[in-house]
Design an enzyme around this catalytic site. Structure first.
Site, PDB file in Angstrom:
ATOM      1  N   LYS A   1      18.547  70.402   4.740  1.00 33.75           N
ATOM      2  CA  LYS A   1      18.480  70.799   6.157  1.00 33.75           C
ATOM      3  C   LYS A   1      18.718  69.561   6.998  1.00 33.75           C
ATOM      4  O   LYS A   1      18.437  68.443   6.553  1.00 33.75           O
ATOM      5  CB  LYS A   1      17.096  71.381   6.480  1.00 33.75           C
ATOM      6  CG  LYS A   1      17.102  72.329   7.636  1.00 33.75           C
ATOM      7  CD  LYS A   1      17.631  73.688   7.233  1.00 33.75           C
ATOM      8  CE  LYS A   1      17.660  74.670   8.375  1.00 33.75           C
ATOM      9  NZ  LYS A   1      17.998  76.016   7.906  1.00 33.75           N
TER      10      LYS A   1
ATOM     11  N   GLY B   1      18.324  88.491  18.552  1.00 29.47           N
ATOM     12  CA  GLY B   1      19.452  87.584  18.391  1.00 29.47           C
ATOM     13  C   GLY B   1      20.339  88.061  17.256  1.00 29.47           C
ATOM     14  O   GLY B   1      20.374  89.248  16.930  1.00 29.47           O
ATOM     15  N   ASN B   2      21.027  87.101  16.636  1.00 31.04           N
ATOM     16  CA  ASN B   2      21.993  87.445  15.602  1.00 31.04           C
ATOM     17  C   ASN B   2      21.369  88.282  14.484  1.00 31.04           C
ATOM     18  O   ASN B   2      21.901  89.334  14.114  1.00 31.04           O
ATOM     19  CB  ASN B   2      22.601  86.149  15.039  1.00 31.04           C
ATOM     20  CG  ASN B   2      23.465  86.398  13.829  1.00 31.04           C
ATOM     21  OD1 ASN B   2      23.042  86.167  12.694  1.00 31.04           O
ATOM     22  ND2 ASN B   2      24.663  86.907  14.044  1.00 31.04           N
TER      23      ASN B   2
ATOM     24  N   GLY C   1      12.563  89.812  18.084  1.00 26.70           N
ATOM     25  CA  GLY C   1      13.837  89.091  18.146  1.00 26.70           C
ATOM     26  C   GLY C   1      14.943  90.049  18.510  1.00 26.70           C
ATOM     27  O   GLY C   1      14.889  91.252  18.169  1.00 26.70           O
TER      28      GLY C   1
HETATM   29  P1  NAD Z   1      18.890  83.718  17.735  1.00 29.19           P
HETATM   30  O1  NAD Z   1      18.706  82.441  18.462  1.00 29.19           O
HETATM   31  O2  NAD Z   1      20.215  84.389  17.721  1.00 29.19           O
HETATM   32  O3  NAD Z   1      17.829  84.802  18.276  1.00 29.19           O
HETATM   33  C1  NAD Z   1      16.474  84.533  18.384  1.00 29.19           C
HETATM   34  C2  NAD Z   1      15.819  85.717  19.086  1.00 29.19           C
HETATM   35  O4  NAD Z   1      14.411  85.535  19.074  1.00 29.19           O
HETATM   36  C3  NAD Z   1      16.226  85.868  20.550  1.00 29.19           C
HETATM   37  O5  NAD Z   1      16.331  87.241  20.836  1.00 29.19           O
HETATM   38  C4  NAD Z   1      15.035  85.266  21.303  1.00 29.19           C
HETATM   39  O6  NAD Z   1      14.897  85.818  22.595  1.00 29.19           O
HETATM   40  C5  NAD Z   1      13.917  85.689  20.392  1.00 29.19           C
HETATM   41  N1  NAD Z   1      12.706  84.863  20.514  1.00 29.19           N
HETATM   42  C6  NAD Z   1      12.590  83.523  20.425  1.00 29.19           C
HETATM   43  N2  NAD Z   1      11.300  83.177  20.572  1.00 29.19           N
HETATM   44  C7  NAD Z   1      10.602  84.321  20.745  1.00 29.19           C
HETATM   45  C8  NAD Z   1       9.235  84.636  20.930  1.00 29.19           C
HETATM   46  N3  NAD Z   1       8.304  83.672  20.971  1.00 29.19           N
HETATM   47  N4  NAD Z   1       8.874  85.935  21.056  1.00 29.19           N
HETATM   48  C9  NAD Z   1       9.794  86.901  21.007  1.00 29.19           C
HETATM   49  N5  NAD Z   1      11.098  86.667  20.840  1.00 29.19           N
HETATM   50  C10 NAD Z   1      11.495  85.397  20.701  1.00 29.19           C
HETATM   51  O7  NAD Z   1      18.369  83.427  16.264  1.00 29.19           O
HETATM   52  P2  NAD Z   1      18.768  84.157  14.915  1.00 29.19           P
HETATM   53  O8  NAD Z   1      19.967  83.510  14.343  1.00 29.19           O
HETATM   54  O9  NAD Z   1      18.742  85.626  15.118  1.00 29.19           O
HETATM   55  O10 NAD Z   1      17.543  83.706  13.990  1.00 29.19           O
HETATM   56  C11 NAD Z   1      16.280  84.345  14.077  1.00 29.19           C
HETATM   57  C12 NAD Z   1      15.403  83.823  12.946  1.00 29.19           C
HETATM   58  O11 NAD Z   1      16.047  84.063  11.691  1.00 29.19           O
HETATM   59  C13 NAD Z   1      15.094  82.324  12.939  1.00 29.19           C
HETATM   60  O12 NAD Z   1      13.820  82.131  12.376  1.00 29.19           O
HETATM   61  C14 NAD Z   1      16.154  81.755  12.008  1.00 29.19           C
HETATM   62  O13 NAD Z   1      15.760  80.520  11.452  1.00 29.19           O
HETATM   63  C15 NAD Z   1      16.185  82.848  10.961  1.00 29.19           C
HETATM   64  N6  NAD Z   1      17.419  82.897  10.176  1.00 29.19           N
HETATM   65  C16 NAD Z   1      18.620  83.058  10.768  1.00 29.19           C
HETATM   66  C17 NAD Z   1      19.765  83.120   9.990  1.00 29.19           C
HETATM   67  C18 NAD Z   1      21.118  83.376  10.589  1.00 29.19           C
HETATM   68  O14 NAD Z   1      22.079  83.500   9.824  1.00 29.19           O
HETATM   69  N7  NAD Z   1      21.247  83.508  11.893  1.00 29.19           N
HETATM   70  C19 NAD Z   1      19.671  82.961   8.592  1.00 29.19           C
HETATM   71  C20 NAD Z   1      18.417  82.818   8.009  1.00 29.19           C
HETATM   72  C21 NAD Z   1      17.292  82.778   8.816  1.00 29.19           C
END
Ligand code: NAD
Length: 428
Positions: free
Chosen positions: A107, A221-222, A219
């Protein structure tokens, strides 16, 4: 908000120690695996747009590469710490091992806030990061990827700098590249879909059907968006999503009893996954406090926002109807809450299994780059489903056989695989 006293590395080591005890891991292997193999901490001096020099701190931690080159994202975050990077690199090792892809765990990060940096300043940070590590990362050594607040653009700047240094093309250096520039189709969907592939299998085991199971998601997001999309496609309903409001950076839960409509919500969502709470009521959503997502009367909870969200303080607010928790986020459940969930007999799909779809697709990206031949999206997603399903089945079978909690079973499989690779190499 994440608790300031929370230390992700302490938590990662505690989880490791628990499994090491369960499988009676020998002292040498235990010592090797509870700490990273290599750590890089360095400065990145950048001439800012106004002419002054600002010095940023960058990190790369390579936890273990016994099973293959390191793999893991690079985060840009003002609160980044070496301990967070250490924890995340260790989780990457277990994640790659549990889905049985030939990669290790790494990481990286930079302490910075991209919100306050111009594109040129961000490009300089990316190029500076890779210059410091050009001899220590590489397609056969350690393969970075995007993560929190880094994107395909950041990856391309890094790749370009690396290729300038080495005077040749190395598309396998980095993953998360745009499609057409060495990226893989399906990567955008991969993590969220992966969560649902494992959830689908869990429901089958519990003899439940998506059409009879309602979900609440933290959440938007993605990960969450694609998880909701696929769950809907399987006939399931999501009645609540929690995320930041676009304007006041506070979290809210947006609830619609008949099921949230993803395309409708996307119209009032920004690129960071924040919903505009002033517009949600007009679309028929109740706007509840941020924590309300966990208290909903649902069969399924999907924490897919960030770490440290299901805690000793809120775990007992979960409805007694909850049957499955699918952890889309990394580290969403604290050890104290985990003990309660285990006690209640709730079926958990642990983070490093549930959200491994992203890294699995990144591995597919590397494979395609090495062949210089790219698969159609359906082929990528089919292969992803196969990998996730077989990883899930291996973990649930062990959990059933040895009467283990799912998280423990996943750790047993992952740690045993990595320990075996270290032994086979003659390291321990
Ligand atoms: P992102 O930044 O696209 O979305 C994050 C979402 O969480 C947003 O909707 C944001 O508004 C919300 N959020 C943040 N803090 C918050 C809180 N305190 N309360 C409520 N909502 C909150 O991120 P992502 O890529 O969707 O990743 C989300 C999680 O999944 C993270 O923990 C990331 O490490 C993990 N993850 C992501 C991937 C990937 O491929 N994107 C892979 C493995 C793990």
């Amino acid at each position: 908000m994440a608790d300031k006293s929370f230390n992700a590395f302490t938590m990662a080591q505690a989880q490791f120690d628990k499994t090491a005890d369960q499988i009676a891991l020998d002292e040498g292997t235990r010592e090797l695996l509870r700490n990273p193999m290599r750590e890089y901490s360095f400065t990145i001096p950048v001439r800012m747009d106004d002419g002054h020099i600002e010095v940023f701190r960058g990190f790369r931690v390579q936890h273990n590469d016994a099973r293959g080159p390191g793999k893991g994202g690079i985060r840009f975050h003002p609160m980044e710490t070496i301990d967070t990077v250490r924890a995340l690199s260790m989780w990457m090792t277990w994640k790659c091992a549990v889905v049985d892809i030939p990669l290790g765990g790494s990481k990286g990060g930079v302490i910075c806030d991209p919100h306050n940096l111009s594109a040129i300043e961000q490009e300089k940070i990316c190029r500076g990061w890779i210059r410091q590590l050009a001899h220590d990362v590489g397609p056969l050594r350690d393969v970075p990827a995007p993560d929190v607040m880094t994107s395909a653009q950041h990856m391309l700047w890094m790749l370009d700098e690396y290729e300038v240094i080495y005077g040749a093309k190395y598309p396998g250096l980095i993953t998360g590249k745009p499609v057409g520039m060495g990226g893989s189709l399906g990567r955008t969907e991969a993590t969220g879909y992966g969560v649902i592939y494992t959830l689908r299998e869990a429901l089958k085991e519990l003899d439940l059907k998506p059409s009879n199971c309602v979900a609440s998601v933290q959440g938007f997001g993605n990960v969450a968006q694609y998880a909701i999309r696929l769950y809907n496609h399987l006939g399931g309903k999501v009645i609540a999503v929690a995320c930041w409001d676009q304007n006041d950076q506070t979290s809210y839960t947006f609830k619609k009893k008949d099921g949230v409509d993803i395309d409708e919500l996307l119209k009032i969502t920004d690129r960071f996954g924040g919903i505009d709470k002033t517009k949600a009521p007009g679309l028929g959503y109740e706007v509840l406090p941020g924590e309300a997502w966990i208290e909903q009367d649902v069969e399924i909870l999907i924490p897919a926002a960030m770490e440290n969200q299901i805690t000793a303080e809120n775990v007992n607010k979960m409805s007694s109807k909850v049957k499955v928790i699918a952890e889309g986020a990394n580290g969403p459940t604290t050890p104290e809450a985990d003990a309660v969930i285990s006690e209640k007999g709730i079926f958990i799909i642990p983070d490093f299994l549930a959200n491994a779809g992203g890294v699995t697709c990144s591995y597919f990206e590397q494979v395609q780059c090495n062949m210089n031949y790219f698969w159609e999206k359906d082929e990528v997603l089919q292969k992803l489903d196969l990998k996730m399903t077989s990883a899930f089945k291996a973990v649930s079978e062990l959990a059933r056989k040895r009467k283990l909690y799912m998280r423990d079973a996943a750790y047993v499989i992952a740690i045993n695989r990595v320990a075996q690779a270290c032994k086979d190499r003659g390291w321990v």
